[in-house]
Design a protein around this motif. Structure first.
Motif, PDB file in Angstrom:
ATOM      1  N   ALA A 186       0.821  -1.215  -0.004  1.00  0.00           N
ATOM      2  CA  ALA A 186       0.086   0.119  -0.018  1.00  0.00           C
ATOM      3  C   ALA A 186       0.753   1.254  -0.132  1.00  0.00           C
ATOM      4  O   ALA A 186       0.548   2.111  -0.586  1.00  0.00           O
ATOM      5  CB  ALA A 186      -0.739   0.257   1.315  1.00  0.00           C
ATOM      6  N   ARG A 187       1.904   1.067   0.756  1.00  0.00           N
ATOM      7  CA  ARG A 187       2.796   2.250   0.824  1.00  0.00           C
ATOM      8  C   ARG A 187       3.636   2.672  -0.526  1.00  0.00           C
ATOM      9  O   ARG A 187       3.781   3.664  -0.945  1.00  0.00           O
ATOM     10  CB  ARG A 187       3.928   2.080   1.948  1.00  0.00           C
ATOM     11  N   LEU A 188       4.041   1.488  -1.303  1.00  0.00           N
ATOM     12  CA  LEU A 188       4.669   1.569  -2.341  1.00  0.00           C
ATOM     13  C   LEU A 188       3.588   2.169  -3.336  1.00  0.00           C
ATOM     14  O   LEU A 188       3.942   2.861  -4.433  1.00  0.00           O
ATOM     15  CB  LEU A 188       5.056   0.347  -2.904  1.00  0.00           C
ATOM     16  N   ALA A 189       2.337   1.747  -3.481  1.00  0.00           N
ATOM     17  CA  ALA A 189       1.395   2.153  -4.410  1.00  0.00           C
ATOM     18  C   ALA A 189       0.922   3.441  -4.190  1.00  0.00           C
ATOM     19  O   ALA A 189       0.869   4.235  -5.260  1.00  0.00           O
ATOM     20  CB  ALA A 189       0.001   1.147  -4.315  1.00  0.00           C
ATOM     21  N   SER A 190       1.099   3.904  -3.048  1.00  0.00           N
ATOM     22  CA  SER A 190       0.503   5.429  -2.679  1.00  0.00           C
ATOM     23  C   SER A 190       1.755   6.397  -2.898  1.00  0.00           C
ATOM     24  O   SER A 190       1.499   7.649  -3.398  1.00  0.00           O
ATOM     25  CB  SER A 190       0.317   5.533  -1.111  1.00  0.00           C
ATOM     26  N   ARG A 191       2.995   5.911  -3.124  1.00  0.00           N
ATOM     27  CA  ARG A 191       4.171   6.750  -3.585  1.00  0.00           C
ATOM     28  C   ARG A 191       4.026   6.760  -5.203  1.00  0.00           C
ATOM     29  O   ARG A 191       4.406   7.888  -5.702  1.00  0.00           O
ATOM     30  CB  ARG A 191       5.477   5.942  -3.270  1.00  0.00           C
ATOM     31  N   GLN A 192       3.326   5.845  -5.822  1.00  0.00           N
ATOM     32  CA  GLN A 192       3.437   5.840  -7.354  1.00  0.00           C
ATOM     33  C   GLN A 192       2.288   6.775  -7.878  1.00  0.00           C
ATOM     34  O   GLN A 192       2.231   7.259  -9.153  1.00  0.00           O
ATOM     35  CB  GLN A 192       3.423   4.361  -7.848  1.00  0.00           C
ATOM     36  N   ILE A 193       1.368   6.820  -7.225  1.00  0.00           N
ATOM     37  CA  ILE A 193       0.002   7.484  -7.444  1.00  0.00           C
ATOM     38  C   ILE A 193       0.364   9.104  -7.949  1.00  0.00           C
ATOM     39  O   ILE A 193       0.193   9.449  -9.190  1.00  0.00           O
ATOM     40  CB  ILE A 193      -1.068   7.412  -6.508  1.00  0.00           C
ATOM     41  N   PRO A 194       0.857   9.915  -7.267  1.00  0.00           N
ATOM     42  CA  PRO A 194       1.277  11.410  -7.527  1.00  0.00           C
ATOM     43  C   PRO A 194       2.120  11.730  -8.951  1.00  0.00           C
ATOM     44  O   PRO A 194       1.998  12.324  -9.890  1.00  0.00           O
ATOM     45  CB  PRO A 194       1.857  12.087  -6.388  1.00  0.00           C
ATOM     46  N   ARG A 195       3.055  10.399  -8.976  1.00  0.00           N
ATOM     47  CA  ARG A 195       4.104  10.460  -9.920  1.00  0.00           C
ATOM     48  C   ARG A 195       3.264  10.178 -11.445  1.00  0.00           C
ATOM     49  O   ARG A 195       3.467  10.879 -12.532  1.00  0.00           O
ATOM     50  CB  ARG A 195       5.157   9.679 -10.036  1.00  0.00           C
ATOM     51  N   ASN A 196       2.156   9.328 -11.333  1.00  0.00           N
ATOM     52  CA  ASN A 196       1.668   8.891 -12.429  1.00  0.00           C
ATOM     53  C   ASN A 196       0.414  10.178 -12.737  1.00  0.00           C
ATOM     54  O   ASN A 196       0.228  10.460 -13.857  1.00  0.00           O
ATOM     55  CB  ASN A 196       0.684   7.461 -12.438  1.00  0.00           C
ATOM     56  N   ALA A 197      -0.181  10.668 -12.097  1.00  0.00           N
ATOM     57  CA  ALA A 197      -0.985  11.638 -12.122  1.00  0.00           C
ATOM     58  C   ALA A 197      -0.507  12.915 -12.719  1.00  0.00           C
ATOM     59  O   ALA A 197      -1.210  13.602 -13.430  1.00  0.00           O
ATOM     60  CB  ALA A 197      -1.581  11.927 -10.718  1.00  0.00           C
ATOM     61  N   ALA A 198       0.572  13.114 -12.564  1.00  0.00           N
ATOM     62  CA  ALA A 198       1.482  14.527 -12.869  1.00  0.00           C
ATOM     63  C   ALA A 198       1.627  14.390 -14.413  1.00  0.00           C
ATOM     64  O   ALA A 198       1.668  15.349 -15.061  1.00  0.00           O
ATOM     65  CB  ALA A 198       2.522  14.745 -12.334  1.00  0.00           C
ATOM     66  N   LYS A 199       1.679  13.195 -15.008  1.00  0.00           N
ATOM     67  CA  LYS A 199       1.685  12.928 -16.410  1.00  0.00           C
ATOM     68  C   LYS A 199       0.577  13.504 -17.220  1.00  0.00           C
ATOM     69  O   LYS A 199      -0.508  13.246 -16.827  1.00  0.00           O
ATOM     70  CB  LYS A 199       2.083  11.747 -16.952  1.00  0.00           C
ATOM     71  N   GLN A 200       0.916  14.345 -18.394  1.00  0.00           N
ATOM     72  CA  GLN A 200      -0.078  14.824 -19.312  1.00  0.00           C
ATOM     73  C   GLN A 200      -0.755  13.657 -19.910  1.00  0.00           C
ATOM     74  O   GLN A 200      -0.018  12.898 -20.718  1.00  0.00           O
ATOM     75  CB  GLN A 200       0.077  16.120 -20.310  1.00  0.00           C
ATOM     76  N   GLN A 201      -1.994  13.548 -20.130  1.00  0.00           N
ATOM     77  CA  GLN A 201      -2.718  12.601 -21.026  1.00  0.00           C
ATOM     78  C   GLN A 201      -2.717  12.866 -22.376  1.00  0.00           C
ATOM     79  O   GLN A 201      -2.843  13.957 -22.787  1.00  0.00           O
ATOM     80  CB  GLN A 201      -4.135  12.233 -20.290  1.00  0.00           C
ATOM     81  N   ARG A 202      -2.264  11.748 -23.383  1.00  0.00           N
ATOM     82  CA  ARG A 202      -2.461  12.243 -24.634  1.00  0.00           C
ATOM     83  C   ARG A 202      -4.068  11.594 -25.204  1.00  0.00           C
ATOM     84  O   ARG A 202      -4.346  10.549 -24.744  1.00  0.00           O
ATOM     85  CB  ARG A 202      -1.350  11.237 -25.221  1.00  0.00           C
ATOM     86  N   ARG A 203      -4.592  12.452 -26.035  1.00  0.00           N
ATOM     87  CA  ARG A 203      -5.806  12.500 -26.361  1.00  0.00           C
ATOM     88  C   ARG A 203      -6.081  12.438 -27.777  1.00  0.00           C
ATOM     89  O   ARG A 203      -6.537  13.350 -28.654  1.00  0.00           O
ATOM     90  CB  ARG A 203      -6.715  13.466 -25.768  1.00  0.00           C
ATOM     91  N   GLY A 204      -5.341  11.573 -28.594  1.00  0.00           N
ATOM     92  CA  GLY A 204      -5.312  11.769 -29.955  1.00  0.00           C
ATOM     93  C   GLY A 204      -6.497  11.604 -30.658  1.00  0.00           C
ATOM     94  O   GLY A 204      -6.889  12.621 -31.542  1.00  0.00           O
ATOM     95  N   ILE A 205      -7.453  10.681 -30.678  1.00  0.00           N
ATOM     96  CA  ILE A 205      -8.747  10.905 -31.426  1.00  0.00           C
ATOM     97  C   ILE A 205      -9.837  11.654 -30.812  1.00  0.00           C
ATOM     98  O   ILE A 205     -10.417  12.379 -31.484  1.00  0.00           O
ATOM     99  CB  ILE A 205      -9.219   9.445 -31.512  1.00  0.00           C
ATOM    100  N   VAL A 206      -9.551  12.036 -29.532  1.00  0.00           N
ATOM    101  CA  VAL A 206     -10.568  12.936 -29.065  1.00  0.00           C
ATOM    102  C   VAL A 206     -10.026  14.332 -29.321  1.00  0.00           C
ATOM    103  O   VAL A 206     -11.357  15.173 -29.761  1.00  0.00           O
ATOM    104  CB  VAL A 206     -10.580  12.867 -27.322  1.00  0.00           C
ATOM    105  N   ASP A 207      -8.840  14.924 -29.365  1.00  0.00           N
ATOM    106  CA  ASP A 207      -8.522  16.034 -29.725  1.00  0.00           C
ATOM    107  C   ASP A 207      -8.821  16.197 -31.257  1.00  0.00           C
ATOM    108  O   ASP A 207      -9.083  17.180 -31.819  1.00  0.00           O
ATOM    109  CB  ASP A 207      -6.784  16.236 -29.580  1.00  0.00           C
ATOM    110  N   TYR A 208      -8.597  15.386 -31.909  1.00  0.00           N
ATOM    111  CA  TYR A 208      -8.965  15.171 -33.537  1.00  0.00           C
ATOM    112  C   TYR A 208     -10.394  15.499 -33.724  1.00  0.00           C
ATOM    113  O   TYR A 208     -10.737  16.396 -34.591  1.00  0.00           O
ATOM    114  CB  TYR A 208      -8.615  13.725 -34.162  1.00  0.00           C
ATOM    115  N   LEU A 209     -11.230  14.687 -32.996  1.00  0.00           N
ATOM    116  CA  LEU A 209     -12.942  15.054 -33.244  1.00  0.00           C
ATOM    117  C   LEU A 209     -13.071  16.376 -32.643  1.00  0.00           C
ATOM    118  O   LEU A 209     -14.118  16.913 -33.195  1.00  0.00           O
ATOM    119  CB  LEU A 209     -13.642  13.870 -32.410  1.00  0.00           C
TER     120      LEU A 209
END
Length: 97
Positions: free
Chosen positions: A7-30
């Motif tokens: 649980a501690r290991l998983a909670s450390r990884q959540i903020p790092r993954n949340a900081a990444k910008q999501q790529r929205r290829g098809i959504v941006d195109y539409l």
């Protein structure tokens, strides 16, 4: 103990993954697709209110005649196959022995 460590290991990884910008290829195109509604509306409304059998709206755009011809051709082919099938059923011909 193991669950607590996981649980501690998983909670450390959540903020790092949340900081990444999501790529929205098809959504941006539409969502950023150019709006061509007014261009199409001008083509469809050309000729004023005198629209009918002489000047149908579904044959005004580029490529409409080809699509119409394809539709008529497929419908004719289906009608021919339907007629042949009914004839074969009625006469008992064309069976696979």
């Amino acid at each position: 103990m193991i669950v607590n460590s996981a649980a501690r290991l998983a909670s450390r990884q959540i903020p790092r993954n949340a900081a990444k910008q999501q790529r929205r290829g098809i959504v941006d195109y539409l969502t950023k697709y150019p709006d061509k509604v007014m261009e199409t509306k001008k083509i469809q409304c050309k000729g004023g209110v005198m629209q009918g059998a002489d000047n149908p709206t579904w044959l005004k755009q580029d490529g409409d005649k080809a699509v119409f011809g394809l539709g008529v051709g497929l419908s004719a082919l289906a009608l021919i196959q339907l007629t042949v099938g009914h004839y074969r059923l009625a006469t008992g011909t064309g069976k696979i022995d």
